[in-house]
Design a protein around this motif. Sequence first.
Motif, PDB file in Angstrom:
ATOM      1  N   LEU A 239       3.779 -11.417   0.313  1.00  0.00           N
ATOM      2  CA  LEU A 239       2.339 -11.591   0.246  1.00  0.00           C
ATOM      3  C   LEU A 239       1.709 -10.831  -0.847  1.00  0.00           C
ATOM      4  O   LEU A 239       1.662  -9.633  -0.668  1.00  0.00           O
ATOM      5  N   GLY A 240       1.080 -11.552  -1.678  1.00  0.00           N
ATOM      6  CA  GLY A 240       0.315 -10.791  -2.708  1.00  0.00           C
ATOM      7  C   GLY A 240       1.585 -10.195  -3.782  1.00  0.00           C
ATOM      8  O   GLY A 240       1.616  -9.141  -4.201  1.00  0.00           O
ATOM      9  N   CYS A 241       2.638 -11.066  -4.280  1.00  0.00           N
ATOM     10  CA  CYS A 241       3.619 -10.780  -4.782  1.00  0.00           C
ATOM     11  C   CYS A 241       3.584 -10.133  -6.401  1.00  0.00           C
ATOM     12  O   CYS A 241       4.695  -9.610  -6.709  1.00  0.00           O
ATOM     13  N   GLY A 242       2.548 -10.347  -7.075  1.00  0.00           N
ATOM     14  CA  GLY A 242       2.704  -9.989  -8.386  1.00  0.00           C
ATOM     15  C   GLY A 242       3.897 -10.449  -8.992  1.00  0.00           C
ATOM     16  O   GLY A 242       4.347 -11.931  -9.245  1.00  0.00           O
ATOM     17  N   CYS A 307       3.865  -6.800   2.132  1.00  0.00           N
ATOM     18  CA  CYS A 307       2.518  -7.124   1.764  1.00  0.00           C
ATOM     19  C   CYS A 307       2.089  -5.786   0.997  1.00  0.00           C
ATOM     20  O   CYS A 307       1.885  -4.900   1.737  1.00  0.00           O
ATOM     21  N   ASN A 308       1.606  -6.001  -0.100  1.00  0.00           N
ATOM     22  CA  ASN A 308       0.752  -5.085  -0.967  1.00  0.00           C
ATOM     23  C   ASN A 308      -0.649  -5.558  -1.161  1.00  0.00           C
ATOM     24  O   ASN A 308      -0.845  -6.307  -2.374  1.00  0.00           O
ATOM     25  N   PRO A 309      -1.661  -5.278  -0.301  1.00  0.00           N
ATOM     26  CA  PRO A 309      -3.010  -6.171  -0.436  1.00  0.00           C
ATOM     27  C   PRO A 309      -3.975  -5.664  -1.432  1.00  0.00           C
ATOM     28  O   PRO A 309      -3.722  -4.153  -1.989  1.00  0.00           O
ATOM     29  N   PRO A 310      -4.505  -6.692  -2.174  1.00  0.00           N
ATOM     30  CA  PRO A 310      -5.506  -6.055  -3.161  1.00  0.00           C
ATOM     31  C   PRO A 310      -6.729  -5.630  -2.154  1.00  0.00           C
ATOM     32  O   PRO A 310      -6.940  -6.202  -1.372  1.00  0.00           O
ATOM     33  N   PHE A 311      -7.636  -4.861  -2.983  1.00  0.00           N
ATOM     34  CA  PHE A 311      -8.815  -4.470  -2.381  1.00  0.00           C
ATOM     35  C   PHE A 311     -10.114  -5.006  -3.337  1.00  0.00           C
ATOM     36  O   PHE A 311     -11.090  -4.316  -3.008  1.00  0.00           O
ATOM     37  N   TRP A 323      -7.803  -8.135   5.464  1.00  0.00           N
ATOM     38  CA  TRP A 323      -7.886  -8.807   6.970  1.00  0.00           C
ATOM     39  C   TRP A 323      -7.379  -9.960   7.026  1.00  0.00           C
ATOM     40  O   TRP A 323      -6.627 -10.158   7.767  1.00  0.00           O
ATOM     41  N   GLN A 324      -7.827 -10.905   5.956  1.00  0.00           N
ATOM     42  CA  GLN A 324      -6.940 -12.138   6.186  1.00  0.00           C
ATOM     43  C   GLN A 324      -5.606 -12.426   5.942  1.00  0.00           C
ATOM     44  O   GLN A 324      -4.801 -12.882   6.842  1.00  0.00           O
ATOM     45  N   MET A 325      -5.154 -11.314   5.225  1.00  0.00           N
ATOM     46  CA  MET A 325      -3.606 -11.391   4.809  1.00  0.00           C
ATOM     47  C   MET A 325      -2.930 -10.753   5.994  1.00  0.00           C
ATOM     48  O   MET A 325      -1.933 -11.509   6.684  1.00  0.00           O
ATOM     49  N   PHE A 326      -3.410  -9.794   6.818  1.00  0.00           N
ATOM     50  CA  PHE A 326      -2.824  -9.521   8.189  1.00  0.00           C
ATOM     51  C   PHE A 326      -3.036 -10.322   9.221  1.00  0.00           C
ATOM     52  O   PHE A 326      -2.063 -10.663  10.039  1.00  0.00           O
ATOM     53  N   CYS A 327      -4.131 -11.173   9.331  1.00  0.00           N
ATOM     54  CA  CYS A 327      -4.236 -12.041  10.252  1.00  0.00           C
ATOM     55  C   CYS A 327      -3.427 -13.340  10.022  1.00  0.00           C
ATOM     56  O   CYS A 327      -2.697 -13.787  11.040  1.00  0.00           O
ATOM     57  N   ASP A 328      -3.277 -13.883   8.855  1.00  0.00           N
ATOM     58  CA  ASP A 328      -2.349 -14.787   8.294  1.00  0.00           C
ATOM     59  C   ASP A 328      -1.047 -14.572   8.882  1.00  0.00           C
ATOM     60  O   ASP A 328      -0.085 -15.139   9.128  1.00  0.00           O
ATOM     61  N   ILE A 342       1.731  -1.777   2.641  1.00  0.00           N
ATOM     62  CA  ILE A 342       1.480  -0.688   1.891  1.00  0.00           C
ATOM     63  C   ILE A 342       0.304  -0.589   1.411  1.00  0.00           C
ATOM     64  O   ILE A 342      -0.373  -1.612   0.980  1.00  0.00           O
ATOM     65  N   GLY A 343      -0.470   0.699   1.560  1.00  0.00           N
ATOM     66  CA  GLY A 343      -1.839   0.811   1.103  1.00  0.00           C
ATOM     67  C   GLY A 343      -2.284   2.086   0.702  1.00  0.00           C
ATOM     68  O   GLY A 343      -1.811   2.903   1.158  1.00  0.00           O
ATOM     69  N   ASN A 344      -3.253   2.251  -0.101  1.00  0.00           N
ATOM     70  CA  ASN A 344      -3.871   3.447  -0.550  1.00  0.00           C
ATOM     71  C   ASN A 344      -4.203   4.418   0.752  1.00  0.00           C
ATOM     72  O   ASN A 344      -4.828   3.633   1.816  1.00  0.00           O
TER      73      ASN A 344
END
Length: 376
Positions: A239-242, A307-311, A323-328, A342-344
Motif C-alpha cells: 500500500l503506497g507502492c511507489g 505500508c510506507n505512508p506519505p505524510f 490514518w486512512q491507510m491504517f483503517c483501510d 514504516i515511518g519516520n
Amino acid sequence: MKPELTLHARTLRLQRYPARNNDTLQAWDAADEYLINHVKEADIPLDPARPILILNDSFGALSCWFANDGKVTTVTDSFISAQGCKANLAENQLPEVNIIDGLAELPQNPQLVLMKLPKNNRLLVWQLQQLCQLLPADCKVIAAAKARDIHSSTLKLFDKHLGETKTSLAVKKARLIFCQANPELAQPLPAPQQWDVPEHGITLSNHANVFSSDSLDIGARLLLEHIPSGSQYQDIIDLGCGNGVIGIKAARLNPQANVVCVDESYMAAASARMNAEANLETPSQLTATVNNCLDNFPAQSADLVLCNPPFHQQAAITDHIAWQMFCDAKHVLRGGGKLIVIGNRHLGYGGKLKRLFGNVTVIAQNNKFVVYQSDK
C-alpha cells in the motif's frame, strides 16, 4: 475551510478529495486564482473547438473554471486529483472534461496550456518536453506556483526544454511563468530512470514522478529486511507502492501469494508493473492499481499489508492519509493478518496503530525510521 471560490462575479463550490468533515484545507490556492484572473483580465480569446490543456490541477479548480470555454483536457498523475476534479465538476453542474494520466497521449493543436508547477523537477521536465513536441506556434503556456517555489533553476528548465520564458510580479505570494514553445528544442522523451539494488538482486525503473528516482530510499531499505514469508500469506498488499520494490520482494519471498501494489500515482503503478515484468519469474503474480488507499477492496481479503505512508497531500503536510491507510488495512485484513508499517520516528505511528488495532510491536528501527507491526 472556505468552500466557495468567487471571482469575476462567479462562484464555484470546491472541496478537496476525499471530502472530510471539518477540513481546514482549501481545494485551491492563490496560484489558481492568479491563473484565472490573468486569463480573464488579459481577455485571451478561447476557441471552443480547440483543446485547453490543464496540467497538475490539484482538485479541479482550473478544470471547473474553464470547463465551458473549450475542449478541456486535464492531465494529472494523481488518482486523487482526478477524483476530486470529477466530484467538483459534478458539484457545480459543469460539463465533463477529458481527464488523462501523464503517460497518455496529449490532444493535438491545443490553444492554451495552464500548468500548476509539480513539486518534482523530473516530472516538470517530462511535461515540458511533451509540450515542446506538441504545441503549435500560437499556443500560450502559463504556469503558476507559490512565488517561493519558482527559482531561477525552474526558469532555466523552461528555457532549456520548452522556450523563451518570462515571469510576472508576485500577487498574494504567487507568480506566473509565461512561455512560448520553440520547436527547435524538441527532443525525445527521456526513458524511465533505471538503477540496481544489488543486495536484493533487483533492477528498478522509475517513471518521472515516482519517489526516490535513482536510488533506494533508506526507509524502503529498512522495510525490505523485515518482510515476512510463510504459507499463511496468500494475499499481500503493498500500500503506497511507489515503484513496487516492496511488493516485488514480498512476491519473491512468498511465491504462493497474490500481490497487489496500490498507489495514487499512475506513474507509480506503471513503474510497479514494469518492474514486476523485469524482476519476477511469474510477473502475473503481482498486479498494480491506482486508488485512494484501499477504497472498495473487500473486507477480510488480505493476510498481509505492507505500508510506507506519505505524510503530505499535494503541498499540504497531513497525517489523514496514513490514518486512512491504517483503517483501510484493518478492514481488508483477515483475522490473524498483519499490517507492517514504516515511518519516520517523529510521526508517532505507534500510538495510532495501538489505538486502532489494540496492539503494536516495534520490529526494527534505526536513527530515523521505525518499523511497526499490528495484528488483527
